[in-house]
Design an enzyme around this catalytic site. Structure first.
Site, PDB file in Angstrom:
ATOM      1  N   ASN A 167       0.835  -1.351   0.023  1.00 33.37           N
ATOM      2  CA  ASN A 167       0.001   0.249   0.119  1.00 33.37           C
ATOM      3  C   ASN A 167       1.041   1.216  -0.088  1.00 33.37           C
ATOM      4  OD1 ASN A 167      -1.700   1.954   0.503  1.00 33.37           O
ATOM      5  ND2 ASN A 167      -2.406   1.251   2.387  1.00 33.37           N
ATOM      6  N   LYS A 208       0.327   4.220  -0.174  1.00 33.41           N
ATOM      7  CA  LYS A 208      -0.481   5.392   0.472  1.00 33.41           C
ATOM      8  C   LYS A 208      -0.424   6.702  -0.575  1.00 33.41           C
ATOM      9  CE  LYS A 208      -0.096   3.386   4.799  1.00 33.41           C
ATOM     10  NZ  LYS A 208       0.013   3.431   6.090  1.00 33.41           N
ATOM     11  N   HIS A 267      -9.505   0.885   5.182  1.00 34.49           N
ATOM     12  CA  HIS A 267      -8.228   1.117   5.806  1.00 34.49           C
ATOM     13  C   HIS A 267      -8.369   2.347   7.233  1.00 34.49           C
ATOM     14  CE1 HIS A 267      -4.033   2.763   6.396  1.00 34.49           C
ATOM     15  NE2 HIS A 267      -3.699   1.331   5.903  1.00 34.49           N
ATOM     16  N   GLU A 317      -4.970  -5.131  10.631  1.00 36.23           N
ATOM     17  CA  GLU A 317      -4.266  -4.068  10.927  1.00 36.23           C
ATOM     18  C   GLU A 317      -4.383  -3.308  12.214  1.00 36.23           C
ATOM     19  OE1 GLU A 317      -2.048  -2.500   6.844  1.00 36.23           O
ATOM     20  OE2 GLU A 317      -3.902  -1.069   7.566  1.00 36.23           O
ATOM     21  N   GLY A 343       3.033  -0.975   4.396  1.00 38.14           N
ATOM     22  CA  GLY A 343       2.977   0.404   3.994  1.00 38.14           C
ATOM     23  C   GLY A 343       4.374   0.768   3.341  1.00 38.14           C
TER      24      GLY A 343
HETATM   25  P1  13P Z   1       3.288   0.492   7.718  1.00 40.05           P
HETATM   26  O1  13P Z   1       3.649  -0.665   7.042  1.00 40.05           O
HETATM   27  O2  13P Z   1       3.881   1.933   7.175  1.00 40.05           O
HETATM   28  O3  13P Z   1       3.026   0.715   9.164  1.00 40.05           O
HETATM   29  O4  13P Z   1       1.746   0.830   7.244  1.00 40.05           O
HETATM   30  C1  13P Z   1       1.024  -0.006   7.070  1.00 40.05           C
HETATM   31  C2  13P Z   1      -0.299  -0.135   6.489  1.00 40.05           C
HETATM   32  O5  13P Z   1      -1.193   0.928   6.780  1.00 40.05           O
HETATM   33  C3  13P Z   1      -0.834  -0.997   5.255  1.00 40.05           C
HETATM   34  O6  13P Z   1      -1.856  -0.613   4.708  1.00 40.05           O
END
Ligand code: 13P
Length: 256
Positions: A10, A12, A98, A170, A237
């Site tokens: 992801n 983001k 999410h 998560e 992430g």
């Molecule tokens: P991180 O791996 O940066 O902690 O983020 C996790 C996430 O939100 C994946 O969707």
């Protein structure tokens, strides 16, 4: 045939320019040339504006997805993109629920359920994120929160659709923090998820739902977050922004 494991990146809201994204694709292509996964799917979910770049690159072994869609099919919804549009570009996956969307965009159970249905209707596979806050964990509400989120999201979803849903646990407190649950804690939530689904669906259809862990995953934490609790993969992430790292994570999972 047993289902494949799955590693999802992801990205983001990164990177900030198409030039950087092209460089990313170049590096990802090089990493994938050195690897051939047998039991693992690698899915990259970039910002939607870069989706065609990813799809057109046709990197062998890499599938594509997005991080959100709107629940309507088409029409006067300024700024929105539908699941059908994403599907028509050649993507296969869409994240929904999410914690960042729940927090910053006020997405509640009802909205998530509408989006989940739209994703499935379009033929995409949904990656449903669920998880508790630290406050809720401390108050021993984890089980109740997980159950509620699953009940809301799965409301009205037929058992036949379950193979097109991936559930990612998560914990909100583990996203972007480098704080992680132990493998036992992940396993406990895995059991809660299975039990909750068992209250809604026949056992045979539940087997088809792949369960992932997400939150501060790094290659040196794959054992703790995925292998030990026998999860079906991970949602990544920050580390997904480095092609070498996300491919390494997939490699470790594929080799086990
Ligand atoms: P991180 O791996 O940066 O902690 O983020 C996790 C996430 O939100 C994946 O969707």
């Amino acid at each position: 045939m047993t289902q494949k494991k799955i590693v999802i990146g992801n990205m983001k809201m990164n990177p900030v320019s198409v030039v950087e994204f092209e460089r990313y694709l170049d590096m990802l292509g090089k990493e994938m040339k050195k690897n051939d996964f047998e039991k693992t799917e690698l899915v990259i979910c970039p910002p939607e504006v870069y989706l065609t770049k990813l799809v057109d690159e046709k990197i062998s072994g890499v599938k594509s997805g997005v991080q959100d869609i709107f629940w309507e099919h088409q029409g006067a919804f300024t700024g929105e993109v539908s699941a059908a549009m994403v599907k028509s570009l050649g993507a296969g996956f869409c994240i929904v629920g999410h914690s960042e969307r729940r927090k910053y965009f006020g997405e509640n159970g009802e909205i998530i359920s509408l989006k989940l249905k739209a994703i499935l209707k379009s033929g995409l596979t949904a990656v449903l994120c669920i998880g508790e806050s630290m406050e809720e964990r401390k108050r021993e509400q984890t089980s109740g929160v997980i159950k509620k989120q699953l009940k809301e999201a799965f409301d009205g979803i037929a058992p036949g659709r379950l193979e097109h849903i991936v559930v990612a646990y998560e914990p909100i407190w583990a996203v972007g923090t480098d704080k992680l649950p132990t493998s036992d804690e992940i396993l406990e939530v895995k059991i809660i998820i299975k039990k909750s689904l068992a209250e809604m669906y026949p056992a045979k259809s539940i087997e088809k739902v792949r369960l992932l862990y997400g939150g501060s995953v790094k290659s040196n934490l794959v054992e703790q977050t995925c292998l030990d609790p026998a999860m079906d993969g991970v949602l990544v992430g920050r580390e997904s922004l480095m092609p070498y790292e996300i491919v390494k994570i997939a490699k470790i999972i594929d080799g086990n």
